[in-house]
Enzyme design. Structure first.
Site: not given
Length: 653
Positions: A321, A422, A457, A467, A479
């Site tokens: 505990c 920086h 896949c 197209c 599509c």
């Protein structure tokens, strides 16, 4: 690239300039690098006294024929000069190595020693090395050296003198760690596992070993147990030992130790359980068992109880505990561990906390407590590293860069914004970690909006032209507009061309267009996805570089685009093809007649030269008709040669 230097490195450093041919022994001198002594100098590594030198010189003189005294003196001078040169080279190498370590505290010290030995003992080459290291900063870091050192110490511990209690301290439940064959192991582990199994089971066929290994995901311990427990055909002749290439993989080394020490570990745990049962029985008979007020367990040994720091009436709780309570406090960022009894104002001491926490967790806890105490001291000009607990005093306000000297950190940070250094950029030009994370999230979501994924896949792709019927290498068809599987061109609409295929939701279209402008479609999808992703960001994070500003803004479709007929691209003339297939946005429209051209030519006589005069007016007179001042035409045969006679048939000309 990781630079590692093993035991042969010191020999290469020392022998490079001294042309040593054979190493007999090694002398370890405190504070210096290892010194190697060759058989040509002395027989004992530490016996470099004058008597030893004289003895070696006398031996050299005795072996020479003729002049004994001259040979002995010459041998002594050579050995003494060689020893003096060795000492001078060692001092130069150690001195310049210390200089490099002070100039580049974040560099791997072994790498610096290697580079320093390459330029020994030329000062100009050493200066060139310093300039190169300062310009490129391309050297192994101290973190790599520390991790490599810890790894080598751990490997040496497992190979040499790892005890069972130490192993159980690292792995409380080794069976759960090493008997789990679901984990995917690397290639080196697989090679080590197969070679070790072939060596452990020299009478098993290799095909059986490979089959069991494959079934257990190439894990060594489950495969070894299965091969030993089940019956397999045996070889009549013992297999030759299979060599293991390279060093053992780290996890395989620990698993191999557990497989070798499994019986010892079992006996150790059984002995512990037996001793604990005896102590528990004796305490129960004596009425010394305790009760934990947290978990209400009423049969706990006194040695498993932990007390708070109260001197009057310490409160006792079980170790489990107390450990769970300390872990919760650490997880909440608190470093104070008050007594679990609400009426007590005391805390648990560090000695008690040390017994309920892991050593690594307790070590980090001590570092955090030390840093907290330093900050509470109120020291002027005290600066702390934002990435670790290192602190130092920096009275110079002009020094904007904080150099951490913690060997495990060694980062340079800005004192103003607490971000990595920086220079020469200002603090407001630098993205914070939260801003960088938000921008990266937006960019990833915008990229995912354009990318399609094959439903069969999982291959990812983007359409450039053509197209909207997409066929993957695996044979799947889908599509490009609605991203649904299709079988043929029945899914598409051969009617008027819809310029913006993303203007309608898939549920609002009857059919998808066979042809569409991929750039417009991508722009609309990216813009829509960026707006959705922005709503999920933290409103308190202000982006310094918003990637949604660079999404192309597409205008409405032109009339020519709306009236496009469904023919392939190559069947249209060049300019109409530019209009129909989305290339018109960056081309100027066609110019009307007279717009942008030069002025029309003026009529005859208006700014032009005079019209040509009529025939006879300033022109040469026309030729007279035949017979008028002309020579009469010659009759046929008059003034001409007679035609040659025809040759008879068959005669040569």
């Amino acid at each position: 690239m990781e630079h590692s230097i093993d035991g042969d490195f010191e020999m290469s450093v020392t022998s490079k300039k001294r042309d040593l041919t054979h190493v007999d022994d090694v002398e370890e001198r405190p504070g210096k690098m290892k010194t190697f002594v060759t058989s040509s100098m002395a027989t004992k590594p530490t016996d470099l006294s004058v008597d030893a030198v004289n003895s070696s010189a006398d031996e050299a003189g005795t072996s020479a024929a003729g002049n004994l005294d001259g040979a002995g003196t010459s041998g002594y001078n050579r050995v003494a000069a060689s020893y003096a040169d060795d000492q001078e080279d060692d001092e130069w190498l150690q001195s310049h190595h210390r200089t490099l370590c002070e100039m580049f505290p974040d560099a791997d010290p072994e790498y610096l020693l290697l580079k320093c030995a390459e330029v020994e003992p030329c000062g100009a080459r050493f200066e060139a090395l310093v300039v190169e290291l300062m310009d490129t900063k391309n050297y192994p870091k101290m973190q790599d050296y520390i991790s490599r050192t810890k790894r080598m110490e751990m490997r040496k511990k497992f190979l040499d003198d790892m005890t069972v209690p130490e192993f159980l301290e690292l792995f409380e439940d080794p069976e759960k760690v090493f008997n789990d064959h679901n984990k995917v192991m690397n290639l080196q582990y697989r090679h080590n596992s197969r070679a070790q199994l072939l060596n452990d089971l020299p009478y098993h066929y290799a095909k059986d070993v490979d089959r069991v290994l494959n079934a257990n995901n190439y894990h060594y311990l489950p495969s070894l147990r299965e091969l030993k427990s089940e019956y397999f055909d045996r070889r009549r002749i013992k297999r030759k030992e299979t060599p293991i290439s390279g060093e053992l993989e780290d996890f395989f080394l620990k698993e191999l130790y557990y497989a070798r020490m499994e019986e010892s570990i079992g006996r150790h745990r059984a002995a512990q359980e037996e001793a604990k049962k005896e102590v528990f029985a004796a305490a129960k008979d004596a009425g010394l068992l305790r009760t934990c007020t947290i978990c209400c367990e009423d049969e706990i040994l006194e040695e498993d109880m932990r007390a708070c720091a109260s001197l009057d009436s310490p409160h006792l709780f079980c170790k489990t505990c107390v450990g769970r309570y300390c872990e919760e406090q650490i997880g909440q960022g608190s470093l104070k561990f008050a007594c679990c009894d609400s009426s007590c104002k005391e805390e648990f001491s560090l000695n008690v906390i040390k017994t309920v926490l892991k050593s690594s967790v307790f070590s980090n806890l001590l570092k955090r407590k030390q840093a907290e105490e330093i900050m509470a001291a109120g020291i002027a000009d005290l600066e702390c590293c934002p990435f670790c607990n290192f602190a130092t005093i920096m009275p110079n306000k002009e020094d904007k860069i904080f150099h951490c000297l913690n060997p495990e950190c060694l980062k340079d940070t800005c004192r103003l914004c607490k971000e990595p250094a920086h220079i020469p950029l200002r603090c407001e030009e630098i993205e914070t970690k939260a801003q960088l994370s938000a921008r990266t999230y937006l960019e990833n979501q915008m990229t995912e909006a354009m990318v399609r994924e094959c439903y069969k896949c999982g291959k990812r792709f983007i359409k450039e032209e053509g197209c909207n019927k997409m066929q993957c290498l695996c044979g799947a068809k889908m599509c490009y507009v609605c991203k649904k599987p299709i079988t043929g061109y029945d899914h598409f609409d051969d009617g008027p061309y819809r310029a913006t295929a993303g203007d309608l939701l898939p549920s609002q279209r009857s059919k998808c267009p066979k042809y569409s402008d991929s750039r417009k479609l991508h722009a609309e999808e990216v813009k829509r996805k960026a707006e959705e992703a922005k709503k999920t960001l933290d409103p308190d994070v202000q982006l310094k570089h918003d990637p949604t500003k660079y999404v192309p803004q597409q205008g409405p479709a032109t009339a020519v685009q709306m009236q496009r007929q469904p023919y392939p691209e190559h069947q249209y003339p060049p300019y109409e093809r530019n209009v129909l297939f989305g290339y018109l946005e960056y081309l100027p429209p066609p110019l009307p007649a007279g717009a942008g051209r030069g002025p029309a030519l003026p009529p005859a006589g208006a700014g032009r030269g005079p019209a040509l005069p009529p025939a006879g007016a300033g022109r040469r007179p026309a030729l007279p008709p035949a017979g008028a001042g002309r020579r009469p035409p010659l009759p046929a045969g008059a003034g001409r040669r007679p035609a040659p006679p025809a040759a008879p048939r068959g005669a040569r000309p």
